[in-house]
Design a protein around this motif. Structure first.
Motif, PDB file in Angstrom:
ATOM      1  N   ASN A   5       0.852  -1.186   0.000  1.00 23.06           N
ATOM      2  CA  ASN A   5       0.000   0.000   0.000  1.00 23.06           C
ATOM      3  C   ASN A   5       0.895   1.245   0.000  1.00 23.06           C
ATOM      4  O   ASN A   5       1.107   1.863   1.029  1.00 23.06           O
ATOM      5  CB  ASN A   5      -0.920  -0.018   1.214  1.00 23.06           C
ATOM      6  N   ILE A   6       1.424   1.566  -1.167  1.00 22.62           N
ATOM      7  CA  ILE A   6       2.353   2.679  -1.325  1.00 22.62           C
ATOM      8  C   ILE A   6       1.610   3.875  -1.901  1.00 22.62           C
ATOM      9  O   ILE A   6       0.790   3.732  -2.809  1.00 22.62           O
ATOM     10  CB  ILE A   6       3.533   2.277  -2.231  1.00 22.62           C
ATOM     11  N   PHE A   7       1.911   5.051  -1.365  1.00 25.62           N
ATOM     12  CA  PHE A   7       1.250   6.267  -1.810  1.00 25.62           C
ATOM     13  C   PHE A   7       1.592   6.593  -3.257  1.00 25.62           C
ATOM     14  O   PHE A   7       2.745   6.490  -3.685  1.00 25.62           O
ATOM     15  CB  PHE A   7       1.653   7.451  -0.924  1.00 25.62           C
ATOM     16  N   LYS A   8       0.595   6.993  -3.999  1.00 25.42           N
ATOM     17  CA  LYS A   8       0.766   7.437  -5.381  1.00 25.42           C
ATOM     18  C   LYS A   8      -0.117   8.660  -5.572  1.00 25.42           C
ATOM     19  O   LYS A   8      -1.298   8.653  -5.224  1.00 25.42           O
ATOM     20  CB  LYS A   8       0.342   6.305  -6.337  1.00 25.42           C
ATOM     21  N   SER A   9       0.445   9.710  -6.121  1.00 22.23           N
ATOM     22  CA  SER A   9      -0.302  10.951  -6.331  1.00 22.23           C
ATOM     23  C   SER A   9      -0.950  10.987  -7.711  1.00 22.23           C
ATOM     24  O   SER A   9      -0.353  10.585  -8.696  1.00 22.23           O
ATOM     25  CB  SER A   9       0.645  12.144  -6.202  1.00 22.23           C
ATOM     26  N   PHE A 103       2.404  24.199  -5.081  1.00 16.81           N
ATOM     27  CA  PHE A 103       1.149  23.899  -4.409  1.00 16.81           C
ATOM     28  C   PHE A 103       0.836  22.400  -4.486  1.00 16.81           C
ATOM     29  O   PHE A 103       0.490  21.781  -3.480  1.00 16.81           O
ATOM     30  CB  PHE A 103      -0.004  24.696  -5.013  1.00 16.81           C
ATOM     31  N   ILE A 104       0.969  21.825  -5.665  1.00 19.64           N
ATOM     32  CA  ILE A 104       0.679  20.394  -5.845  1.00 19.64           C
ATOM     33  C   ILE A 104       1.651  19.555  -5.016  1.00 19.64           C
ATOM     34  O   ILE A 104       1.253  18.562  -4.398  1.00 19.64           O
ATOM     35  CB  ILE A 104       0.727  19.995  -7.338  1.00 19.64           C
ATOM     36  N   LYS A 105       2.907  19.975  -4.967  1.00 18.19           N
ATOM     37  CA  LYS A 105       3.899  19.246  -4.163  1.00 18.19           C
ATOM     38  C   LYS A 105       3.490  19.261  -2.690  1.00 18.19           C
ATOM     39  O   LYS A 105       3.530  18.232  -2.021  1.00 18.19           O
ATOM     40  CB  LYS A 105       5.279  19.865  -4.344  1.00 18.19           C
ATOM     41  N   ARG A 106       3.084  20.401  -2.197  1.00 18.96           N
ATOM     42  CA  ARG A 106       2.637  20.523  -0.806  1.00 18.96           C
ATOM     43  C   ARG A 106       1.400  19.644  -0.565  1.00 18.96           C
ATOM     44  O   ARG A 106       1.280  18.970   0.454  1.00 18.96           O
ATOM     45  CB  ARG A 106       2.332  21.993  -0.475  1.00 18.96           C
ATOM     46  N   HIS A 107       0.482  19.656  -1.507  1.00 19.83           N
ATOM     47  CA  HIS A 107      -0.734  18.843  -1.412  1.00 19.83           C
ATOM     48  C   HIS A 107      -0.368  17.353  -1.372  1.00 19.83           C
ATOM     49  O   HIS A 107      -0.893  16.604  -0.549  1.00 19.83           O
ATOM     50  CB  HIS A 107      -1.655  19.149  -2.597  1.00 19.83           C
ATOM     51  N   ASP A 108       0.531  16.954  -2.252  1.00 14.49           N
ATOM     52  CA  ASP A 108       0.972  15.554  -2.301  1.00 14.49           C
ATOM     53  C   ASP A 108       1.627  15.136  -0.987  1.00 14.49           C
ATOM     54  O   ASP A 108       1.384  14.035  -0.486  1.00 14.49           O
ATOM     55  CB  ASP A 108       1.951  15.323  -3.449  1.00 14.49           C
ATOM     56  N   GLU A 109       2.477  16.010  -0.435  1.00 16.17           N
ATOM     57  CA  GLU A 109       3.151  15.692   0.824  1.00 16.17           C
ATOM     58  C   GLU A 109       2.143  15.485   1.952  1.00 16.17           C
ATOM     59  O   GLU A 109       2.257  14.536   2.731  1.00 16.17           O
ATOM     60  CB  GLU A 109       4.125  16.815   1.204  1.00 16.17           C
ATOM     61  N   LEU A 110       1.151  16.346   2.003  1.00 20.25           N
ATOM     62  CA  LEU A 110       0.134  16.233   3.045  1.00 20.25           C
ATOM     63  C   LEU A 110      -0.733  14.994   2.831  1.00 20.25           C
ATOM     64  O   LEU A 110      -1.070  14.285   3.782  1.00 20.25           O
ATOM     65  CB  LEU A 110      -0.735  17.490   3.072  1.00 20.25           C
ATOM     66  N   GLU A 111      -1.043  14.709   1.601  1.00 15.12           N
ATOM     67  CA  GLU A 111      -1.831  13.520   1.284  1.00 15.12           C
ATOM     68  C   GLU A 111      -1.050  12.249   1.640  1.00 15.12           C
ATOM     69  O   GLU A 111      -1.611  11.297   2.184  1.00 15.12           O
ATOM     70  CB  GLU A 111      -2.201  13.532  -0.201  1.00 15.12           C
ATOM     71  N   GLU A 112       0.239  12.238   1.359  1.00  9.86           N
ATOM     72  CA  GLU A 112       1.065  11.078   1.697  1.00  9.86           C
ATOM     73  C   GLU A 112       1.178  10.918   3.212  1.00  9.86           C
ATOM     74  O   GLU A 112       1.105   9.808   3.744  1.00  9.86           O
ATOM     75  CB  GLU A 112       2.455  11.198   1.075  1.00  9.86           C
ATOM     76  N   LYS A 113       1.346  12.025   3.906  1.00 14.45           N
ATOM     77  CA  LYS A 113       1.422  11.992   5.369  1.00 14.45           C
ATOM     78  C   LYS A 113       0.121  11.413   5.945  1.00 14.45           C
ATOM     79  O   LYS A 113       0.153  10.590   6.864  1.00 14.45           O
ATOM     80  CB  LYS A 113       1.651  13.418   5.887  1.00 14.45           C
ATOM     81  N   THR A 114      -0.998  11.815   5.385  1.00  9.19           N
ATOM     82  CA  THR A 114      -2.303  11.326   5.827  1.00  9.19           C
ATOM     83  C   THR A 114      -2.452   9.840   5.497  1.00  9.19           C
ATOM     84  O   THR A 114      -2.922   9.049   6.332  1.00  9.19           O
ATOM     85  CB  THR A 114      -3.426  12.145   5.175  1.00  9.19           C
ATOM     86  N   HIS A 115      -2.028   9.458   4.316  1.00 10.51           N
ATOM     87  CA  HIS A 115      -2.059   8.058   3.891  1.00 10.51           C
ATOM     88  C   HIS A 115      -1.278   7.192   4.879  1.00 10.51           C
ATOM     89  O   HIS A 115      -1.768   6.160   5.349  1.00 10.51           O
ATOM     90  CB  HIS A 115      -1.467   7.970   2.474  1.00 10.51           C
TER      91      HIS A 115
END
Length: 138
Positions: A5-9, A103-115
């Motif tokens: 279960n690896i994060f993918k944006s 912005f997208i990079k920041r969004h991805d980082e937060l989404e990965e952290k949440t994941h």
């Protein structure tokens, strides 16, 4: 072969509405986790355990500490998601590619952290439930 279960944006092509919706879903799931963890705290304090369970008190204390740490992490993550959700509208004002990518990079980082947070919660629940199953009075 086991699937990891690896994060993918997939955020580069998403609309503002989709990004906001995703953050709203994360906030809702975190709120649900916090409610569950309050229940786990009550469960730990209940008088439902076998009296002869080895290291019962010590193990329950370890679970309590992990629950408290996870609740703190969830609260911090909730605040971070809230702040980011409020800033999503600013993405509209980005006219250049650099701003958009940032912005997208920041969004991805937060989404990965949440994941990763939700994966950690699932692992905790599995351990906690397996332990409870072995020490709860039948």
């Amino acid at each position: 072969m086991e699937t990891k279960n690896i994060f993918k944006s997939f955020n580069e092509k998403k609309s503002i509405e989709e990004l906001k919706y995703n953050m709203l879903q994360f906030k809702t799931k975190i709120e649900e986790e916090l409610i569950e963890y309050k229940f786990y705290e009550n469960l730990i304090e209940a008088s439902i355990y076998k009296t002869n369970a080895i290291n019962l008190f010590e193990n329950l204390e370890l679970f309590k500490k992990e629950i408290n740490a996870t609740e703190n992490e969830a609260s911090d993550l909730f605040i971070e998601i809230n702040l980011h959700s409020n800033s999503i509208s600013n993405k509209i004002e980005c006219d250049d590619l650099f701003c958009d990518n940032f912005f997208i990079k920041r969004h991805d980082e937060l989404e990965e952290k949440t994941h990763n947070f939700f994966i950690k919660c699932t692992k905790f629940k599995i351990q906690f439930f397996q332990y409870l199953e072995s020490v709860i009075i039948n």
